[in-house]
Design an enzyme around this catalytic site. Sequence first.
Site, PDB file in Angstrom:
ATOM      1  CD  GLU A 340      -1.328  -0.207   3.688  1.00  0.00           C
ATOM      2  OE1 GLU A 340      -2.349  -0.918   3.521  1.00  0.00           O
ATOM      3  OE2 GLU A 340      -1.091   0.436   4.724  1.00  0.00           O
ATOM      4  CB  CYS A 341       0.846   4.356   0.378  1.00  0.00           C
ATOM      5  SG  CYS A 341       1.007   6.141   0.095  1.00  0.00           S
ATOM      6  N   GLY A 342       3.464   3.652  -0.255  1.00  0.00           N
ATOM      7  CA  GLY A 342       4.891   3.555  -0.538  1.00  0.00           C
ATOM      8  C   GLY A 342       5.309   2.171  -0.986  1.00  0.00           C
ATOM      9  CG  MET A 345       4.577   4.889  -4.653  1.00  0.00           C
ATOM     10  SD  MET A 345       4.778   6.222  -3.424  1.00  0.00           S
ATOM     11  CE  MET A 345       6.286   7.006  -4.013  1.00  0.00           C
ATOM     12  N   GLY A 438      -1.973  -0.982  -4.106  1.00  0.00           N
ATOM     13  CA  GLY A 438      -2.516   0.311  -4.509  1.00  0.00           C
ATOM     14  C   GLY A 438      -2.157   1.376  -3.498  1.00  0.00           C
TER      15      GLY A 438
END
Length: 472
Positions: A340-342, A345, A438
């Site tokens: 999730e998030c970082g 990425m 995501g």
Amino acid sequence: MKQSNEKIITQKAKFPRILLGATSSGSGKTTITCGILQALVNRGMSVSSFKCGPDYIDPMFHSNAIGTSSSNLDLFFSEPDTVRYLFTKSAKDSDISVIEGVMGYYDGISSASSRASAYEVSVTLDAPAILIVDSRGASTSVIATILGFLEYKKDSHIKGVILNRMSEKVYQRIKNVIENDLKIDVLGYVPSIPDISLESRHLGLVTPDNIKDIKNKLNLIAEVLEKTVNIDKIIEISKSASSLECQDMPVRKMEGRPRIAIAKDEAFCFMYRDNLELLEDMGAQIEYFSPIHDECIPASDGVILYGGYPELYAEELSRNSSMIESIKKAVSGGMPCIAECGGFMYLHDEMEDPSGTSHSMCGIISGRSYKTEKLVRFGYVDLKSKNDSWILKSNETVKAHEFHYWDSSNCGSDVISTRASGDGSWECIHCENNVFAGYPHIFYRSCPDMIRRFLEACINYRTVREKYLKQE
């Protein structure tokens, strides 16, 4: 959340507690909360701390003061009974619990609502509240501000005020006026001392590790507050809190004890304490690892990559090619993965750093994560799965939160995300094969079946892998 068949026990007990709210964001809540926490610890008290809302950073500052993990209390993520359970679970062995509010005291999930505000948490826990009033550039006008907060709700729960950024001279003149006119205790003031502020933040956020000599700074804040704030009165108010009725909420422990590798270092540090505890309560064995410093992920049945600041460490992450290869091999080979998030990425082909330079990443998600000039899709969301998958059923809903300045050329399309305020929705999340990835930060208790399926997938992955190794 759906409960197990185990007996649910309801009990009533005293939990000395106080909530620190403020007139608005940027009023000094975190600095004053951490100073009070440190002062209480310095007095030899056993202290637990909490943060209203979804914020990851403020609990990290709390933890530096009290020496143990802080927790979140969020009435969007959880029903009132669950919030009371999470509070009592962490507060049960404490002499006092300190809860830091979110935004302004009455500010909720939308601009016209007090839902999930610090005020609602105070009501849910029947916690006495202290209002922090930013007094910079004002004197008598703070009386009108305080009066408005006291009278806006009949059950405001506000039992005292602290005047922040006020000089001693003005404070000595105005304290008695406030107490006589408004019949509210004035518990002290905090002078403007730039060296003690914790409010300066990178892109709106900074972790305690970014502040040099953080423990010394916290002790300096505590020293100031011991002189200017009535800590004894705060303790007295906390003890006036009524007994709190709480329900035990047991979960069924899974057989198989799946081993879960969780990324945790400078780049990946955004994780809810309750999410980790729920994983363990369900039977998971957690082992932390560093995508920056370690050579490979530990032997495990599943991997979780939470958020943080990977963009600030993009070069270091990219340079650790053995770790990237280890993660790519494991996830491509079927290991269940939540990112999730970082963490999402990090799974991309490429990720930009703050200068705009792209760096190679894990290559699990085709595309690139890139810098934007403003917050992207900020706020609470409800995530609804479009189809049945390995981890979510069709139309199953999960509650989450987004806060990021980076976006993706490939955000995914397996889930519909709807703002809690109701003013927009969009597609997001990769939810195929063995990957759930995501930008949204998920709160597990809003959909525990999702986490149970993840752990079941981890056990199945281990079984298949062990069978394959025996055949070799």
